[in-house]
Design a protein around this motif. Structure first.
Motif, PDB file in Angstrom:
ATOM      1  N   SER A  39       0.838  -1.202   0.000  1.00 58.47           N
ATOM      2  CA  SER A  39       0.000   0.000   0.000  1.00 58.47           C
ATOM      3  C   SER A  39       0.873   1.252   0.000  1.00 58.47           C
ATOM      4  CB  SER A  39      -0.955   0.009   1.193  1.00 58.47           C
ATOM      5  OG  SER A  39      -0.236   0.160   2.400  1.00 58.47           O
ATOM      6  N   PHE A  40       0.246   2.373  -0.301  1.00 62.69           N
ATOM      7  CA  PHE A  40       0.893   3.679  -0.291  1.00 62.69           C
ATOM      8  C   PHE A  40      -0.210   4.726  -0.285  1.00 62.69           C
ATOM      9  CE2 PHE A  40       0.294   2.295  -4.638  1.00 62.69           C
ATOM     10  CZ  PHE A  40      -0.193   3.394  -5.291  1.00 62.69           C
ATOM     11  N   THR A  41       0.144   5.958  -0.006  1.00 63.26           N
ATOM     12  CA  THR A  41      -0.834   7.034  -0.151  1.00 63.26           C
ATOM     13  C   THR A  41      -0.465   7.840  -1.399  1.00 63.26           C
ATOM     14  OG1 THR A  41       0.368   8.547   1.302  1.00 63.26           O
ATOM     15  CG2 THR A  41      -1.344   7.207   2.311  1.00 63.26           C
ATOM     16  N   TYR A  42      -1.498   8.267  -2.093  1.00 63.56           N
ATOM     17  CA  TYR A  42      -1.352   9.030  -3.330  1.00 63.56           C
ATOM     18  C   TYR A  42      -2.320  10.195  -3.232  1.00 63.56           C
ATOM     19  CZ  TYR A  42      -1.334   9.777  -8.450  1.00 63.56           C
ATOM     20  OH  TYR A  42      -1.222  10.301  -9.721  1.00 63.56           O
ATOM     21  N   ASP A  43      -1.777  11.395  -3.179  1.00 59.42           N
ATOM     22  CA  ASP A  43      -2.590  12.595  -3.008  1.00 59.42           C
ATOM     23  C   ASP A  43      -3.442  12.474  -1.738  1.00 59.42           C
ATOM     24  OD1 ASP A  43      -3.454  15.132  -3.634  1.00 59.42           O
ATOM     25  OD2 ASP A  43      -4.940  14.466  -5.091  1.00 59.42           O
ATOM     26  N   THR A  44      -2.832  12.028  -0.668  1.00 64.67           N
ATOM     27  CA  THR A  44      -3.393  11.838   0.687  1.00 64.67           C
ATOM     28  C   THR A  44      -4.439  10.722   0.787  1.00 64.67           C
ATOM     29  OG1 THR A  44      -5.183  13.495   0.564  1.00 64.67           O
ATOM     30  CG2 THR A  44      -2.999  14.288   1.254  1.00 64.67           C
ATOM     31  N   GLN A  45      -4.675   9.968  -0.267  1.00 58.43           N
ATOM     32  CA  GLN A  45      -5.648   8.881  -0.229  1.00 58.43           C
ATOM     33  C   GLN A  45      -4.913   7.546  -0.195  1.00 58.43           C
ATOM     34  OE1 GLN A  45      -8.384   8.765  -3.545  1.00 58.43           O
ATOM     35  NE2 GLN A  45      -9.801   7.448  -2.465  1.00 58.43           N
ATOM     36  N   ASP A  46      -5.353   6.644   0.687  1.00 58.14           N
ATOM     37  CA  ASP A  46      -4.733   5.333   0.815  1.00 58.14           C
ATOM     38  C   ASP A  46      -5.036   4.484  -0.414  1.00 58.14           C
ATOM     39  OD1 ASP A  46      -4.578   2.389   1.769  1.00 58.14           O
ATOM     40  OD2 ASP A  46      -3.577   3.541   3.336  1.00 58.14           O
ATOM     41  N   SER A  47      -4.016   3.789  -0.914  1.00 57.30           N
ATOM     42  CA  SER A  47      -4.182   2.986  -2.130  1.00 57.30           C
ATOM     43  C   SER A  47      -5.216   1.872  -1.967  1.00 57.30           C
ATOM     44  CB  SER A  47      -2.843   2.376  -2.562  1.00 57.30           C
ATOM     45  OG  SER A  47      -2.348   1.488  -1.576  1.00 57.30           O
ATOM     46  N   VAL A  95       7.905  -3.702  -5.844  1.00 58.44           N
ATOM     47  CA  VAL A  95       6.877  -2.790  -6.357  1.00 58.44           C
ATOM     48  C   VAL A  95       7.570  -1.542  -6.902  1.00 58.44           C
ATOM     49  CG1 VAL A  95       4.856  -1.396  -5.769  1.00 58.44           C
ATOM     50  CG2 VAL A  95       5.185  -3.636  -4.701  1.00 58.44           C
ATOM     51  N   TYR A  96       7.185  -1.163  -8.124  1.00 61.37           N
ATOM     52  CA  TYR A  96       7.719   0.032  -8.768  1.00 61.37           C
ATOM     53  C   TYR A  96       6.595   1.035  -8.963  1.00 61.37           C
ATOM     54  CZ  TYR A  96      11.503  -3.162 -10.053  1.00 61.37           C
ATOM     55  OH  TYR A  96      12.528  -4.078 -10.019  1.00 61.37           O
ATOM     56  N   LEU A  97       6.875   2.303  -8.691  1.00 59.71           N
ATOM     57  CA  LEU A  97       5.942   3.398  -8.935  1.00 59.71           C
ATOM     58  C   LEU A  97       6.568   4.281 -10.009  1.00 59.71           C
ATOM     59  CD1 LEU A  97       5.264   4.231  -5.188  1.00 59.71           C
ATOM     60  CD2 LEU A  97       3.810   2.895  -6.695  1.00 59.71           C
ATOM     61  N   GLU A  98       5.832   4.524 -11.087  1.00 59.58           N
ATOM     62  CA  GLU A  98       6.378   5.270 -12.211  1.00 59.58           C
ATOM     63  C   GLU A  98       5.420   6.373 -12.643  1.00 59.58           C
ATOM     64  OE1 GLU A  98       7.608   4.500 -16.888  1.00 59.58           O
ATOM     65  OE2 GLU A  98       7.025   2.800 -15.633  1.00 59.58           O
ATOM     66  N   ASN A  99       5.963   7.579 -12.794  1.00 55.87           N
ATOM     67  CA  ASN A  99       5.185   8.695 -13.317  1.00 55.87           C
ATOM     68  C   ASN A  99       5.161   8.562 -14.838  1.00 55.87           C
ATOM     69  OD1 ASN A  99       4.078  11.095 -14.144  1.00 55.87           O
ATOM     70  ND2 ASN A  99       5.525  12.410 -13.063  1.00 55.87           N
ATOM     71  N   THR A 100       3.978   8.326 -15.390  1.00 55.17           N
ATOM     72  CA  THR A 100       3.844   8.184 -16.841  1.00 55.17           C
ATOM     73  C   THR A 100       3.251   9.431 -17.485  1.00 55.17           C
ATOM     74  OG1 THR A 100       1.697   7.110 -16.565  1.00 55.17           O
ATOM     75  CG2 THR A 100       3.629   5.668 -16.717  1.00 55.17           C
ATOM     76  N   GLY A 101       3.007  10.458 -16.686  1.00 54.60           N
ATOM     77  CA  GLY A 101       2.448  11.701 -17.213  1.00 54.60           C
ATOM     78  C   GLY A 101       3.540  12.679 -17.609  1.00 54.60           C
ATOM     79  N   THR A 102       3.118  13.851 -18.037  1.00 53.58           N
ATOM     80  CA  THR A 102       4.069  14.883 -18.458  1.00 53.58           C
ATOM     81  C   THR A 102       4.372  15.876 -17.350  1.00 53.58           C
ATOM     82  OG1 THR A 102       2.247  16.190 -19.353  1.00 53.58           O
ATOM     83  CG2 THR A 102       3.379  14.694 -20.883  1.00 53.58           C
ATOM     84  N   ALA A 103       3.596  15.840 -16.265  1.00 53.34           N
ATOM     85  CA  ALA A 103       3.820  16.727 -15.126  1.00 53.34           C
ATOM     86  C   ALA A 103       4.046  15.876 -13.879  1.00 53.34           C
ATOM     87  CB  ALA A 103       2.605  17.642 -14.931  1.00 53.34           C
ATOM     88  N   ASP A 104       4.410  16.523 -12.795  1.00 53.82           N
ATOM     89  CA  ASP A 104       4.607  15.808 -11.538  1.00 53.82           C
ATOM     90  C   ASP A 104       3.303  15.145 -11.093  1.00 53.82           C
ATOM     91  OD1 ASP A 104       7.204  16.700 -11.491  1.00 53.82           O
ATOM     92  OD2 ASP A 104       6.834  18.273  -9.998  1.00 53.82           O
ATOM     93  N   THR A 105       3.430  13.995 -10.433  1.00 56.49           N
ATOM     94  CA  THR A 105       2.254  13.364  -9.847  1.00 56.49           C
ATOM     95  C   THR A 105       1.941  14.066  -8.537  1.00 56.49           C
ATOM     96  OG1 THR A 105       3.504  11.770  -8.530  1.00 56.49           O
ATOM     97  CG2 THR A 105       2.886  11.096 -10.768  1.00 56.49           C
ATOM     98  N   ALA A 106       0.811  13.717  -7.961  1.00 57.41           N
ATOM     99  CA  ALA A 106       0.506  14.175  -6.609  1.00 57.41           C
ATOM    100  C   ALA A 106       1.488  13.499  -5.654  1.00 57.41           C
ATOM    101  CB  ALA A 106      -0.930  13.808  -6.264  1.00 57.41           C
ATOM    102  N   MET A 107       1.520  13.948  -4.419  1.00 60.52           N
ATOM    103  CA  MET A 107       2.431  13.409  -3.413  1.00 60.52           C
ATOM    104  C   MET A 107       2.184  11.917  -3.206  1.00 60.52           C
ATOM    105  SD  MET A 107       4.840  13.840  -1.160  1.00 60.52           S
ATOM    106  CE  MET A 107       4.961  15.559  -0.789  1.00 60.52           C
ATOM    107  N   ILE A 108       3.264  11.126  -3.204  1.00 60.92           N
ATOM    108  CA  ILE A 108       3.214   9.697  -2.910  1.00 60.92           C
ATOM    109  C   ILE A 108       4.035   9.484  -1.652  1.00 60.92           C
ATOM    110  CG2 ILE A 108       3.839   7.389  -3.701  1.00 60.92           C
ATOM    111  CD1 ILE A 108       3.721   8.533  -6.589  1.00 60.92           C
ATOM    112  N   ASP A 109       3.434   8.882  -0.643  1.00 56.39           N
ATOM    113  CA  ASP A 109       4.183   8.586   0.582  1.00 56.39           C
ATOM    114  C   ASP A 109       3.563   7.391   1.300  1.00 56.39           C
ATOM    115  OD1 ASP A 109       1.902   9.834   1.582  1.00 56.39           O
ATOM    116  OD2 ASP A 109       2.971  11.283   2.801  1.00 56.39           O
ATOM    117  N   GLN A 110       4.051   7.118   2.495  1.00 59.19           N
ATOM    118  CA  GLN A 110       3.579   5.983   3.300  1.00 59.19           C
ATOM    119  C   GLN A 110       3.635   4.674   2.509  1.00 59.19           C
ATOM    120  OE1 GLN A 110       2.797   6.249   6.621  1.00 59.19           O
ATOM    121  NE2 GLN A 110       3.523   8.342   6.363  1.00 59.19           N
ATOM    122  N   ILE A 111       4.732   4.467   1.781  1.00 61.54           N
ATOM    123  CA  ILE A 111       4.879   3.254   0.968  1.00 61.54           C
ATOM    124  C   ILE A 111       5.152   2.068   1.889  1.00 61.54           C
ATOM    125  CG2 ILE A 111       6.222   2.133  -0.847  1.00 61.54           C
ATOM    126  CD1 ILE A 111       6.814   5.018  -1.894  1.00 61.54           C
TER     127      ILE A 111
END
Length: 135
Positions: A39-47, A95-111
């Motif tokens: 699990s991880f949080t993405y833009d303050t929401q738990d995965s 587990v790999y997390l990859e930004n596939t967009g053209t801008a920064d992703t939202a904050m990712i934490d609590q991995i």
């Protein structure tokens, strides 16, 4: 005599003759459900709240199964590479997390590479790990 009673690992997927239960507590199915065992949080929401709604694909090859979850907004791709072992009831994953967009992703934490409650609810498995070496 059951292999586990001799202190050896039982073969993956074997069945205990006394209980009739499979000793494979962990299987690739752990990654196929709505809440994989990380699990991880993405833009303050738990995965655990959103991964089940993301597009998921699965491919096997070279002894590894790759599970990929894709963010519907097209910004984040999560890949779990999972290795199984023919002789042991065990899994190993990265587990790999990859930004596939053209801008920064939202904050990712609590991995959490192992989200215990998602993996084996109501059980008490043993985790083996390496402490590294003294260098």
């Amino acid at each position: 005599m059951d292999a586990r009673r001799r202190g050896e690992a039982a073969p993956a997927g074997s069945t205990d003759a006394t209980s009739g239960q499979s000793d494979r507590l962990v299987s690739l199915d752990a990654f196929r459900g709505a809440q994989p065992p990380f699990s991880f949080t993405y833009d303050t929401q738990d995965s655990t709240q959103f991964l089940g709604n993301w597009k998921r694909s699965e491919a096997a090859g070279d002894g590894v199964t790759r599970f990929v979850w894709s963010d519907p907004a097209g910004k984040l791709k999560v890949t779990a590479e999972v290795k199984t072992f023919a002789d042991f009831p065990a899994l190993d994953w990265v587990v790999y997390l990859e930004n596939t967009g053209t801008a920064d992703t939202a904050m990712i934490d609590q991995i959490k590479p192992l989200h215990w409650s998602n993996l084996l609810p109501g059980t008490h498995p043993m985790i083996h790990y390496s402490k590294g070496t003294r260098g």
